[in-house]
Each structure stands twice: as C-alpha cells, then as structure tokens.
Design a protein around this motif. Structure first.
Motif, PDB file in Angstrom:
ATOM      1  N   THR A   1      10.185   1.182   3.891  1.00 37.11           N
ATOM      2  CA  THR A   1       9.228   0.038   4.496  1.00 37.11           C
ATOM      3  C   THR A   1       9.760  -1.390   3.503  1.00 37.11           C
ATOM      4  N   PRO A   2      10.541  -2.149   4.437  1.00 33.78           N
ATOM      5  CA  PRO A   2      10.847  -3.731   3.753  1.00 33.78           C
ATOM      6  C   PRO A   2       9.552  -4.359   3.382  1.00 33.78           C
ATOM      7  N   TYR A   3       9.503  -5.062   2.282  1.00 31.99           N
ATOM      8  CA  TYR A   3       8.360  -5.720   1.750  1.00 31.99           C
ATOM      9  C   TYR A   3       8.806  -7.060   1.180  1.00 31.99           C
ATOM     10  N   GLU A   4       7.576  -7.938   1.075  1.00 31.43           N
ATOM     11  CA  GLU A   4       7.644  -9.061   0.367  1.00 31.43           C
ATOM     12  C   GLU A   4       6.446  -9.011  -0.609  1.00 31.43           C
ATOM     13  N   PHE A   5       6.610  -9.263  -1.991  1.00 31.85           N
ATOM     14  CA  PHE A   5       5.639  -9.218  -2.949  1.00 31.85           C
ATOM     15  C   PHE A   5       5.165 -10.712  -3.353  1.00 31.85           C
ATOM     16  N   TYR A   6       3.892 -11.056  -3.324  1.00 29.30           N
ATOM     17  CA  TYR A   6       3.327 -12.132  -3.767  1.00 29.30           C
ATOM     18  C   TYR A   6       2.307 -11.988  -4.999  1.00 29.30           C
ATOM     19  N   LEU A   7       2.325 -13.101  -5.780  1.00 32.54           N
ATOM     20  CA  LEU A   7       1.428 -13.102  -6.901  1.00 32.54           C
ATOM     21  C   LEU A   7       0.197 -14.398  -6.639  1.00 32.54           C
ATOM     22  N   ASP A   8      -0.827 -14.099  -6.284  1.00 35.34           N
ATOM     23  CA  ASP A   8      -1.618 -15.160  -5.862  1.00 35.34           C
ATOM     24  C   ASP A   8      -1.183 -16.033  -4.744  1.00 35.34           C
TER      25      ASP A   8
ATOM     26  N   HIS B   1       9.130 -11.737  -5.159  1.00 33.78           N
ATOM     27  CA  HIS B   1      10.389 -10.907  -4.943  1.00 33.78           C
ATOM     28  C   HIS B   1      10.092 -10.088  -3.550  1.00 33.78           C
ATOM     29  N   LYS B   2      11.411  -9.575  -3.098  1.00 31.06           N
ATOM     30  CA  LYS B   2      11.157  -8.845  -1.991  1.00 31.06           C
ATOM     31  C   LYS B   2      12.439  -7.487  -2.147  1.00 31.06           C
ATOM     32  N   GLY B   3      12.283  -6.675  -1.152  1.00 33.61           N
ATOM     33  CA  GLY B   3      12.932  -5.382  -1.237  1.00 33.61           C
ATOM     34  C   GLY B   3      12.800  -4.347  -0.231  1.00 33.61           C
ATOM     35  N   VAL B   4      12.896  -3.211  -0.573  1.00 37.05           N
ATOM     36  CA  VAL B   4      12.507  -1.982   0.116  1.00 37.05           C
ATOM     37  C   VAL B   4      12.014  -0.988  -0.570  1.00 37.05           C
ATOM     38  N   ASN B   5      10.822  -0.296  -0.050  1.00 38.29           N
ATOM     39  CA  ASN B   5      10.261   1.073  -0.700  1.00 38.29           C
ATOM     40  C   ASN B   5      10.571   2.008   0.056  1.00 38.29           C
ATOM     41  N   VAL B   6      11.169   3.204  -0.574  1.00 34.93           N
ATOM     42  CA  VAL B   6      11.410   4.513   0.196  1.00 34.93           C
ATOM     43  C   VAL B   6      10.268   5.555  -0.304  1.00 34.93           C
TER      44      VAL B   6
ATOM     45  N   GLN C   1      -3.185   2.296   1.684  1.00 36.84           N
ATOM     46  CA  GLN C   1      -4.527   2.592   0.742  1.00 36.84           C
ATOM     47  C   GLN C   1      -3.690   2.308  -0.618  1.00 36.84           C
ATOM     48  N   LEU C   2      -2.492   2.478  -0.917  1.00 34.90           N
ATOM     49  CA  LEU C   2      -2.034   2.247  -2.173  1.00 34.90           C
ATOM     50  C   LEU C   2      -1.948   0.591  -2.366  1.00 34.90           C
ATOM     51  N   PHE C   3      -1.631  -0.125  -1.310  1.00 32.13           N
ATOM     52  CA  PHE C   3      -1.585  -1.644  -1.374  1.00 32.13           C
ATOM     53  C   PHE C   3      -3.032  -2.161  -1.577  1.00 32.13           C
TER      54      PHE C   3
ATOM     55  N   GLU D   1      -3.963 -12.691 -11.514  1.00 28.88           N
ATOM     56  CA  GLU D   1      -3.193 -12.821 -10.377  1.00 28.88           C
ATOM     57  C   GLU D   1      -3.338 -11.727  -9.170  1.00 28.88           C
ATOM     58  N   VAL D   2      -3.663 -11.883  -7.833  1.00 28.04           N
ATOM     59  CA  VAL D   2      -3.534 -10.642  -6.969  1.00 28.04           C
ATOM     60  C   VAL D   2      -2.196 -10.488  -6.696  1.00 28.04           C
ATOM     61  N   TRP D   3      -2.067  -8.980  -6.670  1.00 28.07           N
ATOM     62  CA  TRP D   3      -1.015  -8.422  -6.401  1.00 28.07           C
ATOM     63  C   TRP D   3      -0.982  -8.177  -4.979  1.00 28.07           C
ATOM     64  N   ASP D   4      -0.253  -8.686  -4.332  1.00 28.47           N
ATOM     65  CA  ASP D   4      -0.103  -8.476  -2.792  1.00 28.47           C
ATOM     66  C   ASP D   4       1.127  -8.035  -2.259  1.00 28.47           C
ATOM     67  N   GLU D   5       1.296  -6.792  -1.835  1.00 28.08           N
ATOM     68  CA  GLU D   5       2.808  -6.373  -1.259  1.00 28.08           C
ATOM     69  C   GLU D   5       2.508  -6.287   0.101  1.00 28.08           C
ATOM     70  N   ARG D   6       3.482  -7.122   0.858  1.00 25.29           N
ATOM     71  CA  ARG D   6       3.241  -7.088   2.337  1.00 25.29           C
ATOM     72  C   ARG D   6       4.476  -6.364   3.031  1.00 25.29           C
ATOM     73  N   LEU D   7       4.184  -5.474   3.895  1.00 20.66           N
ATOM     74  CA  LEU D   7       5.205  -4.689   4.501  1.00 20.66           C
ATOM     75  C   LEU D   7       5.511  -5.345   5.726  1.00 20.66           C
ATOM     76  N   SER D   8       6.840  -5.477   6.006  1.00 20.01           N
ATOM     77  CA  SER D   8       7.134  -5.819   7.436  1.00 20.01           C
ATOM     78  C   SER D   8       7.677  -4.710   8.516  1.00 20.01           C
ATOM     79  N   GLY D   9       7.377  -3.536   7.915  1.00 24.32           N
ATOM     80  CA  GLY D   9       7.429  -2.577   8.889  1.00 24.32           C
ATOM     81  C   GLY D   9       7.701  -1.263   8.349  1.00 24.32           C
ATOM     82  N   TYR D  10       7.710  -0.328   9.270  1.00 24.44           N
ATOM     83  CA  TYR D  10       7.802   1.154   8.913  1.00 24.44           C
ATOM     84  C   TYR D  10       8.844   1.991   9.750  1.00 24.44           C
ATOM     85  N   ASP D  11       9.597   2.696   8.924  1.00 24.18           N
ATOM     86  CA  ASP D  11      10.586   3.660   9.536  1.00 24.18           C
ATOM     87  C   ASP D  11      10.207   5.066   8.987  1.00 24.18           C
ATOM     88  N   ILE D  12       9.390   5.818   9.659  1.00 24.64           N
ATOM     89  CA  ILE D  12       8.946   7.082   9.067  1.00 24.64           C
ATOM     90  C   ILE D  12       9.639   8.258  10.066  1.00 24.64           C
TER      91      ILE D  12
END
Length: 151
Positions: free
Chosen positions: A113-120, A125-130, A36-38, A91-102
């Motif tokens: 949650t590792p991610y890649e961030f796309y603008l339009d 950029h990429k990274g990890v959310n905790v 829902q956040l993304f 721009e559309v802010w599109d954060e795409r998660l590649s997985g979850y470790d919960i």
C-alpha cells in the motif's frame, strides 16, 4: 445477428470488468482491517489499533541512516505503537493510502500500500507499507508491517 453478438460481447466485458474491480471477499475484508488501523490512528484510539494485530505481530521501518548513508531497519513493538497512538497529542495522524496490491493464498495474505502521511493536514512523509496478514478464527489479523519513509 452481428448486433446481438456485439451486444453480448459488450455485456460479458462489462461483467468481467465489474468482477475485476470489486475484488474478492477476502480482499474486501483485508482492506477493512487495514482501514480500521488507520481510522484508529486518526482517532487516537489505541484499542482500535491494537485490535487489528495478531499476537506477536511486528512493525519495522526501513530507511537510509543519515549519519552513515547505509540502509538500516528499525523495529517497534505493537504495545509501544498503540500507546503512542493513544497518548494524547494535538496533531491528527492521517495516513492516506493511494492503492492496494493484495495477494491471498489460503489463510495468508500480503498487501502493498503506497501512502502519504499527514500531521494536521500537512504533508510529513511518504512511502510504502507491506502488510502480512493471517486469517485466524477471528478473521484477518496483521502479523507484520514493514514500511519505507521518505520526504
């Protein structure tokens, strides 16, 4: 007889694999909150974004300072973040998660949650959310997000 035992063993393994892949009810609910956040970010909907956060939640980003070369951390308020999401931008802010470790214990959870961030549609950029989440009377709410960002 060996065919029956082999068949039963196969059936049990399939059931176990299905149970492992489906995740718990708690994990499903946590993924929905994060989703829902993304979704809110992609839609530019600040109310949708704000709704996933618990009162007093924190946003932090870790990075290496380009000037000093030293590790640093920056904090942003939820109010400023939600305002930025809801302020019209082309721009559309599109954060795409590649997985979850919960991990869940009682009313506390973390999600890596590792991610890649796309603008339009263009990689930014990429990274990890905790995520840290708290299960309140209103369901799971984000109490903290820390992330990394790199090109």
């Amino acid at each position: 007889m060996p065919k029956i035992i082999l068949g039963l063993l196969f059936f049990i393994v399939c059931l176990f694999a299905q149970a492992q892949s489906s995740g718990s009810k708690e994990e499903t609910e946590i993924k929905q909150v994060i989703g829902q956040l993304f979704d809110g970010m992609r839609k530019g909907d600040s109310a949708m974004v704000r709704s996933v956060f618990y009162s007093g939640a924190r946003l932090q980003t870790t990075y290496v300072d380009k000037k000093t070369g030293k590790p640093a951390i920056r904090e942003e308020s939820i109010t400023d973040f939600a305002k930025a999401v809801g302020t019209p931008h082309k721009e559309v802010w599109d954060e795409r998660l590649s997985g979850y470790d919960i991990k869940v214990d009682d009313n506390l959870a973390i999600a890596w949650t590792p991610y890649e961030f796309y603008l339009d549609g263009k990689f930014s950029h990429k990274g990890v959310n905790v995520f840290q989440l708290f299960k309140s009377e209103k369901g799971w709410k984000v109490i903290s997000i820390a992330d990394t960002r790199r090109k």
